[in-house]
Design a protein around this motif. Structure first.
Motif, short mmCIF file in Angstrom:
data_model
loop_
_atom_site.label_atom_id
_atom_site.label_comp_id
_atom_site.label_asym_id
_atom_site.label_seq_id
_atom_site.Cartn_x
_atom_site.Cartn_y
_atom_site.Cartn_z
N GLN A 68 -38.48 -21.44 -22.38
CA GLN A 68 -39.34 -21.52 -23.50
C GLN A 68 -40.42 -20.60 -23.55
O GLN A 68 -41.27 -20.01 -24.23
N ARG A 69 -41.04 -20.45 -21.76
CA ARG A 69 -42.11 -19.72 -21.85
C ARG A 69 -42.09 -18.32 -21.51
O ARG A 69 -42.76 -17.31 -21.68
N GLY A 70 -40.86 -17.99 -21.60
CA GLY A 70 -40.18 -16.60 -21.29
C GLY A 70 -40.53 -16.12 -19.79
O GLY A 70 -40.57 -14.90 -19.29
N VAL A 71 -40.73 -17.23 -18.72
CA VAL A 71 -40.92 -17.05 -17.48
C VAL A 71 -39.63 -17.06 -16.62
O VAL A 71 -38.78 -17.76 -16.86
N ILE A 72 -39.54 -15.84 -15.97
CA ILE A 72 -38.08 -15.75 -15.16
C ILE A 72 -37.95 -16.76 -14.09
O ILE A 72 -38.99 -16.98 -13.29
N VAL A 73 -37.00 -17.66 -14.07
CA VAL A 73 -36.88 -18.76 -12.88
C VAL A 73 -36.50 -17.72 -11.54
O VAL A 73 -35.46 -17.01 -11.15
N ASP A 74 -37.41 -17.93 -10.31
CA ASP A 74 -37.16 -17.34 -9.10
C ASP A 74 -36.71 -18.41 -8.36
O ASP A 74 -37.28 -19.18 -7.59
N LYS A 75 -35.33 -18.76 -8.13
CA LYS A 75 -34.89 -19.80 -7.21
C LYS A 75 -34.93 -19.27 -5.82
O LYS A 75 -35.09 -20.19 -5.10
N GLY A 76 -35.60 -18.30 -5.32
CA GLY A 76 -35.97 -17.85 -4.02
C GLY A 76 -37.15 -18.86 -3.81
O GLY A 76 -37.47 -18.81 -2.46
N LEU A 77 -37.73 -19.20 -4.90
CA LEU A 77 -39.09 -19.90 -4.46
C LEU A 77 -38.82 -21.66 -4.11
O LEU A 77 -39.75 -22.22 -3.94
N TRP A 78 -37.52 -21.78 -4.63
CA TRP A 78 -37.17 -23.19 -4.58
C TRP A 78 -36.79 -23.68 -3.09
O TRP A 78 -36.47 -22.99 -2.33
N ASP A 129 -43.09 -23.15 6.72
CA ASP A 129 -42.47 -21.83 6.95
C ASP A 129 -41.95 -21.10 5.34
O ASP A 129 -42.27 -19.94 5.22
N HIS A 130 -41.91 -21.93 4.50
CA HIS A 130 -41.51 -21.71 3.28
C HIS A 130 -42.63 -21.35 2.45
O HIS A 130 -42.70 -19.97 1.80
N LEU A 131 -43.85 -21.76 2.80
CA LEU A 131 -44.96 -21.20 2.12
C LEU A 131 -45.37 -20.20 2.82
O LEU A 131 -46.00 -19.25 2.03
N LYS A 132 -45.42 -19.90 3.81
CA LYS A 132 -45.88 -18.71 4.87
C LYS A 132 -45.10 -17.35 4.16
O LYS A 132 -45.59 -16.49 4.14
N GLN A 133 -43.67 -17.58 4.17
CA GLN A 133 -42.68 -16.50 3.56
C GLN A 133 -43.19 -16.20 2.11
O GLN A 133 -42.52 -15.23 1.74
N ASN A 134 -43.74 -17.12 1.19
CA ASN A 134 -43.79 -17.03 -0.07
C ASN A 134 -45.38 -17.32 -0.47
O ASN A 134 -45.65 -18.28 -1.10
N PRO A 135 -46.25 -16.56 0.00
CA PRO A 135 -47.75 -16.57 -0.30
C PRO A 135 -48.05 -16.59 -1.90
O PRO A 135 -49.29 -16.95 -2.32
#
Length: 391
Positions: free
Chosen positions: A248-258, A285-291
């Motif tokens: 609805q917002r037109g924002v791409i879902v990045d499942k790599g952040l999940w 680890d996930h937060l370090k890899q996805n700042p």
């Protein structure tokens, strides 16, 4: 002994006390060591010793009597002796009195963040309608759920309310009940392909509302945190709502952040410190890899606690650096605790409707196949404007 061995300590305590009961070290009617005594003897937390005692009670080896202790059960006495629900005791009356309506309740587990409100709602409705409840916890294990249902049916309950175990499989007992048109209502979730009456939160709409709230604060890099969906409709619907809000917002879902492989909050894994620490490290680890992540959407309160710990260990601040939203959060009006921004489910209404619908089915009345209740967005301390400088 310690809690860091490869095998959960509560299982070891359970096995050893069970062996002592079977070999009559503790005889029928005798008191066994308390939570504190077991915790001291095995050098574990009372949470661990409590879980061992609950497993013994679940196998009907002991009877737990509030204020008195735990005692070896008499095998000749049926399981209607006692079922502890914090300070509330539910006891099924003798079935010789057929004028008394009894409803069995099988629930995965309950706590301050979610579940206790369901029981309160059921208990109030049962008093209003002059019927009785008998409760069993499955701890999220399908086999426990199946046994509990079988025993309640053998005992002669007039209807059942079931909070299905987490996972992709529903047990054969539920399918039998549906085919036999037994008075049955599912709560919290529904089972795909099973025509049973259900009452749950509108999880998709609730997740969409929480996600939209984050968008309104400028967050576009949002990490979705959950256990494996495993065809659990509540989880799947929340994922769907999260995706819908992006569309609805037109924002791409990045499942790599999940992160959707968190296991420590599942009922049969909860309170194991090894599982908890593993999930916290996974999030760090996930937060370090996805700042670029500025917000975390935790599917439940206990996952939000894991996320909060991970963020703080990284030296980041909530919500200045990272915001967190979740489903459900214990009330903090009595002092203490941390107030997450969360979607509050209407548990008491859900529980009350479940009892009323079981009674309606018993009376030959039709009830809606699916009822979905609206959740309320509650703003807490854990959300704020996106820190764009982190992108």
């Amino acid at each position: 002994m310690n809690e860091t061995s490869s095998r959960p300590m509560y299982e070891k305590i359970f096995d050893e006390v069970k062996q002592q009961i079977v070999t009559q070290v503790y005889k029928v009617g005798e008191r066994i060591p308390s939570e504190k005594e077991l915790a001291d003897a095995y050098n574990v937390s009372r949470i661990t010793s409590k879980k061992a005692l609950e497993m013994l009670a679940g196998e009907q080896l002991i009877v737990r009597k509030p204020g008195r202790g735990s005692f070896v059960a008499d095998p000749a006495v049926d399981f209607n002796e006692a079922e502890e629900l914090n300070s509330v005791q539910y006891k099924t009356p003798a079935r010789a009195n057929k004028d008394i309506t009894t409803i069995g309740v099988v629930i995965t587990d309950f706590g301050n963040s979610y579940g206790t409100g369901l029981i309160y709602g059921m208990e109030k409705a049962s008093r209003d309608h002059d019927c009785f409840l008998v409760l069993r916890r499955s701890l999220g294990i399908p086999a426990n759920e199946e046994v509990a249902i079988q025993k309640m049916l053998d005992h002669g309950v007039d209807g059942l309310i079931v909070f299905p175990a987490q996972g992709e499989y529903f047990n054969a007992e539920i399918l039998k009940l549906v085919i036999q048109r037994f008075p049955l209502v599912l709560v919290d979730r529904y089972l795909k392909g099973v025509a049973a009456a259900s009452i749950s939160t509108d999880n998709a709409a609730a997740a969409a509302k929480a996600t939209e709230y984050l968008f309104g604060l400028g967050h576009t890099h949002i990490s979705f945190l959950s256990p494996p969906p495993d065809d659990t409709t509540a989880v799947e619907d929340r994922i769907e709502g999260f995706i819908q809000a992006h569309a609805q917002r037109g924002v791409i879902v990045d499942k790599g952040l999940w992160v959707n492989d968190l296991m420590s909050t599942l009922p049969d894994s909860f309170n194991d410190p090894n599982n908890v620490e593993r999930d916290i490290e996974r999030l760090i680890d996930h937060l370090k890899q996805n700042p670029a992540i500025t917000a975390l959407f935790a599917i439940e309160y206990n996952i939000a606690l894991l996320a909060k710990t991970a963020v703080e260990r990284l030296g980041l601040q909530i919500p200045q650096d990272i915001s967190i939203v979740c489903f459900d959060s214990p009330p903090t009006h009595l002092g203490g605790g941390y107030s997450f921004t969360h979607m509050r489910q209407n548990e008491e209404e859900m529980g009350g409707i479940a009892v009323e619908n079981v009674l309606s089915i018993m009376n030959g009345q039709s009830v809606p196949n699916k009822i979905k209740l609206e959740a309320t967005l509650v703003i807490g301390e854990s959300t704020g404007p996106a820190n764009i400088s982190r992108l």
